[in-house]
Design a protein around this motif. Structure first.
Motif, PDB file in Angstrom:
ATOM      1  N   VAL A  85     -89.504  -6.258 -30.080  1.00  0.00           N
ATOM      2  CA  VAL A  85     -90.681  -7.084 -30.376  1.00  0.00           C
ATOM      3  C   VAL A  85     -90.254  -8.233 -31.277  1.00  0.00           C
ATOM      4  CG1 VAL A  85     -93.030  -7.158 -31.301  1.00  0.00           C
ATOM      5  CG2 VAL A  85     -92.172  -5.039 -30.252  1.00  0.00           C
ATOM      6  N   GLY A  86     -90.647  -9.449 -30.906  1.00  0.00           N
ATOM      7  CA  GLY A  86     -90.347 -10.617 -31.723  1.00  0.00           C
ATOM      8  C   GLY A  86     -91.602 -11.417 -31.998  1.00  0.00           C
ATOM      9  N   ILE A  87     -91.535 -12.301 -32.993  1.00  0.00           N
ATOM     10  CA  ILE A  87     -92.678 -13.144 -33.325  1.00  0.00           C
ATOM     11  C   ILE A  87     -92.194 -14.532 -33.699  1.00  0.00           C
ATOM     12  CG2 ILE A  87     -92.723 -12.472 -35.776  1.00  0.00           C
ATOM     13  CD1 ILE A  87     -95.833 -12.549 -35.561  1.00  0.00           C
ATOM     14  N   GLY A  88     -92.967 -15.541 -33.303  1.00  0.00           N
ATOM     15  CA  GLY A  88     -92.661 -16.924 -33.638  1.00  0.00           C
ATOM     16  C   GLY A  88     -93.946 -17.698 -33.871  1.00  0.00           C
ATOM     17  N   PHE A  89     -93.817 -18.862 -34.509  1.00  0.00           N
ATOM     18  CA  PHE A  89     -94.985 -19.639 -34.916  1.00  0.00           C
ATOM     19  C   PHE A  89     -94.864 -21.058 -34.363  1.00  0.00           C
ATOM     20  CE2 PHE A  89     -93.971 -16.318 -37.857  1.00  0.00           C
ATOM     21  CZ  PHE A  89     -95.189 -15.653 -38.010  1.00  0.00           C
ATOM     22  N   LEU A  90     -95.918 -21.506 -33.722  1.00  0.00           N
ATOM     23  CA  LEU A  90     -95.875 -22.779 -33.005  1.00  0.00           C
ATOM     24  C   LEU A  90     -96.934 -23.732 -33.557  1.00  0.00           C
ATOM     25  CD1 LEU A  90     -94.456 -24.256 -30.704  1.00  0.00           C
ATOM     26  CD2 LEU A  90     -96.048 -23.182 -29.103  1.00  0.00           C
ATOM     27  N   ASP A  91     -96.504 -24.925 -33.915  1.00  0.00           N
ATOM     28  CA  ASP A  91     -97.365 -25.952 -34.510  1.00  0.00           C
ATOM     29  C   ASP A  91     -98.231 -26.610 -33.426  1.00  0.00           C
ATOM     30  OD1 ASP A  91     -98.471 -27.876 -36.096  1.00  0.00           O
ATOM     31  OD2 ASP A  91     -96.585 -28.832 -36.666  1.00  0.00           O
ATOM     32  N   VAL A  92     -99.542 -26.685 -33.664  1.00  0.00           N
ATOM     33  CA  VAL A  92    -100.435 -27.304 -32.672  1.00  0.00           C
ATOM     34  C   VAL A  92    -100.855 -28.713 -33.075  1.00  0.00           C
ATOM     35  CG1 VAL A  92    -101.334 -25.055 -31.979  1.00  0.00           C
ATOM     36  CG2 VAL A  92    -102.557 -26.384 -33.696  1.00  0.00           C
ATOM     37  N   ASP A  93    -100.481 -29.162 -34.246  1.00  0.00           N
ATOM     38  CA  ASP A  93    -100.948 -30.457 -34.734  1.00  0.00           C
ATOM     39  C   ASP A  93    -100.581 -31.610 -33.803  1.00  0.00           C
ATOM     40  OD1 ASP A  93    -102.489 -29.961 -36.893  1.00  0.00           O
ATOM     41  OD2 ASP A  93    -100.915 -30.180 -38.385  1.00  0.00           O
ATOM     42  N   ALA A  94     -99.361 -31.587 -33.290  1.00  0.00           N
ATOM     43  CA  ALA A  94     -98.923 -32.687 -32.424  1.00  0.00           C
ATOM     44  C   ALA A  94     -99.786 -32.784 -31.174  1.00  0.00           C
ATOM     45  CB  ALA A  94     -97.456 -32.497 -32.049  1.00  0.00           C
ATOM     46  N   ALA A  95    -100.225 -31.647 -30.648  1.00  0.00           N
ATOM     47  CA  ALA A  95    -101.039 -31.636 -29.434  1.00  0.00           C
ATOM     48  C   ALA A  95    -102.466 -32.091 -29.705  1.00  0.00           C
ATOM     49  CB  ALA A  95    -101.044 -30.241 -28.818  1.00  0.00           C
ATOM     50  N   LEU A  96    -102.955 -31.866 -30.933  1.00  0.00           N
ATOM     51  CA  LEU A  96    -104.344 -32.201 -31.253  1.00  0.00           C
ATOM     52  C   LEU A  96    -104.513 -33.614 -31.772  1.00  0.00           C
ATOM     53  CD1 LEU A  96    -105.603 -28.912 -32.949  1.00  0.00           C
ATOM     54  CD2 LEU A  96    -106.283 -29.846 -30.731  1.00  0.00           C
ATOM     55  N   GLY A  97    -103.543 -34.115 -32.524  1.00  0.00           N
ATOM     56  CA  GLY A  97    -103.709 -35.430 -33.110  1.00  0.00           C
ATOM     57  C   GLY A  97    -104.922 -35.477 -34.014  1.00  0.00           C
ATOM     58  N   ASP A  98    -105.777 -36.487 -33.838  1.00  0.00           N
ATOM     59  CA  ASP A  98    -106.953 -36.633 -34.704  1.00  0.00           C
ATOM     60  C   ASP A  98    -108.227 -36.126 -34.052  1.00  0.00           C
ATOM     61  OD1 ASP A  98    -107.264 -38.520 -32.751  1.00  0.00           O
ATOM     62  OD2 ASP A  98    -107.732 -40.186 -34.095  1.00  0.00           O
ATOM     63  N   ILE A  99    -108.093 -35.334 -32.997  1.00  0.00           N
ATOM     64  CA  ILE A  99    -109.271 -34.847 -32.277  1.00  0.00           C
ATOM     65  C   ILE A  99    -110.059 -33.883 -33.149  1.00  0.00           C
ATOM     66  CG2 ILE A  99    -110.038 -33.469 -30.299  1.00  0.00           C
ATOM     67  CD1 ILE A  99    -107.634 -34.572 -28.775  1.00  0.00           C
ATOM     68  N   GLU A 100    -111.367 -34.126 -33.264  1.00  0.00           N
ATOM     69  CA  GLU A 100    -112.263 -33.243 -34.001  1.00  0.00           C
ATOM     70  C   GLU A 100    -112.802 -32.189 -33.034  1.00  0.00           C
ATOM     71  OE1 GLU A 100    -113.077 -33.184 -37.212  1.00  0.00           O
ATOM     72  OE2 GLU A 100    -111.774 -34.872 -37.720  1.00  0.00           O
ATOM     73  N   LEU A 101    -112.595 -30.936 -33.359  1.00  0.00           N
ATOM     74  CA  LEU A 101    -113.040 -29.848 -32.497  1.00  0.00           C
ATOM     75  C   LEU A 101    -114.373 -29.312 -33.006  1.00  0.00           C
ATOM     76  CD1 LEU A 101    -109.597 -28.056 -32.124  1.00  0.00           C
ATOM     77  CD2 LEU A 101    -110.769 -29.430 -30.390  1.00  0.00           C
TER      78      LEU A 101
END
Length: 374
Positions: free
Chosen positions: A90-106
């Protein structure tokens, strides 16, 4: 379609090299069972419990890789979670989503958080993965998750369970739901609405049929009643592989979900829900309150604490429980919950019985005043 505006990505100054900018940078083979979570720093303790439940039920002859989509999990939390995953397979990793979202308000409301939208980005963020399980962080896995991963989704965008709660609302508990799903989401049959807290996503299929901009444009088009879950159902429109509700057993929220909401659903839906309750593979603590880390009498709380006992965040989770039971703010919140769910809601059901016109009229008025956003 006009592309959504994006901004230059600026990395969080608190981040470390542990936070990957793409899935190819993760130090994971991604060769067998891939599991995706979306999580914020505040929800890390519960993610830890969910992770522990996966580890304890993993088969020795399979490989499991957990990917956490995030934009604010601290380096300290990433280190703690990485140390927690000690199993060789079992392994775990962490992935940044900021680049994909940019300034989009959810847009979000109530107990929902922006992280719920991150699953829509999975096809884009994981270009080297063709199939993955998506899981909410407020659940435990009480079986080998590989059984779900092995479901055949060839030709379909995903596999999921029908949403017994929503179907119960359609059939009388809240008769505004059916017209909303049909007229505003455009679903051919609202009874096909699925619960998106547990998904087996055919990422290759989704990449070929829906662009990231299309997903995000739909997400920001308006305030959907159930946010990105509505967006997914709008896009899929019933074209998915149905798996048994035992793979996403919705806990009996406030001990009302089963008797007041799902009780209105058709017999086959009620029967499947009861079967799931008998032997759940995944227990999903879905709802705006009544979570086991705050309410030990919640449905299946014992199952949550069984795995929480082995979490590195046990002391923190226990502290939150004690704070909710001992502080003025915690006691006030409990009193509010009791008044609403044990007093006002049952009284409302008596004064405005399920299926009546006056109940529908009151709910419509409430929704018109922004009830879904409260």
């Amino acid at each position: 379609m006009k592309p959504l505006r994006k901004t230059t990505h600026v990395r969080n100054p608190l981040s470390s090299t542990m936070l990957a900018s793409s899935s190819v940078d993760l130090d994971l083979p991604l060769s067998d069972v891939v599991i995706v979570f979306a999580c914020s720093e505040n929800f890390v303790p519960y993610l830890s419990v969910a992770t522990q439940s996966i580890i304890e039920n993993a088969a020795a002859d399979r490989r499991y890789d957990i990917i956490v989509l995030t934009r604010d999990i601290s380096p300290a939390s990433m280190i703690t979670l990485t140390r927690q995953v000690k199993s060789e397979n079992v392994g775990i990793g962490f992935l940044d989503v900021d680049a994909a979202l940019g300034d989009i308000e959810l847009p979000h409301h109530g107990h929902f958080r922006p992280e719920t939208y991150f699953r829509l980005l999975a096809p884009q963020l994981l270009p080297n993965v063709d199939k993955a399980i998506y899981l909410d962080s407020d659940l435990i896995v009480d079986a080998d998750i590989a059984e779900l991963f092995d479901v055949d989704v060839t030709g379909y965008p995903l596999a999921a369970t029908r949403d017994a709660d929503t179907i119960g609302q359609i059939e009388g508990y809240d008769t505004t739901v059916g017209p909303y799903l049909k007229n505003e989401l455009g679903m051919s049959d609202p009874h096909d609405y699925f619960q998106a807290g547990v998904l087996l996503m055919n990422l290759a299929h989704l990449r070929a049929t829906v662009t990231p901009d299309e997903f995000l444009e739909l997400s920001t088009q308006r305030m959907w009643r159930w946010l990105d879950q509505d967006v997914l159902n709008k896009v899929v429109n019933g074209n998915y592989v149905r798996v048994h509700m035992r793979w996403n057993y919705l806990m009996d929220w406030q001990h009302l979900r089963r008797t007041h909401i799902i009780s209105n659903a058709p017999a086959n839906v009620r029967a499947e829900y009861e079967e799931a309750a008998e032997k759940p593979a995944i227990i999903h603590f879905a709802g705006p309150d009544n979570r086991p880390w705050l309410y030990p009498d919640a449905d299946r709380a014992d199952d949550f604490w069984r795995y929480a006992m082995h979490s590195p965040y046990l002391d923190e989770i226990r502290g939150q429980l004690e704070e909710s039971r001992a502080t003025v703010a915690g006691l006030a919140k409990r009193a509010q919950v009791i008044a609403l769910y044990k007093g006002i809601m049952p009284a409302f059901d008596k004064v405005f019985p399920v299926g009546t016109r006056r109940r529908k009229a009151v709910i419509r008025t409430y929704m018109g005043l922004g009830g879904a956003n409260l």
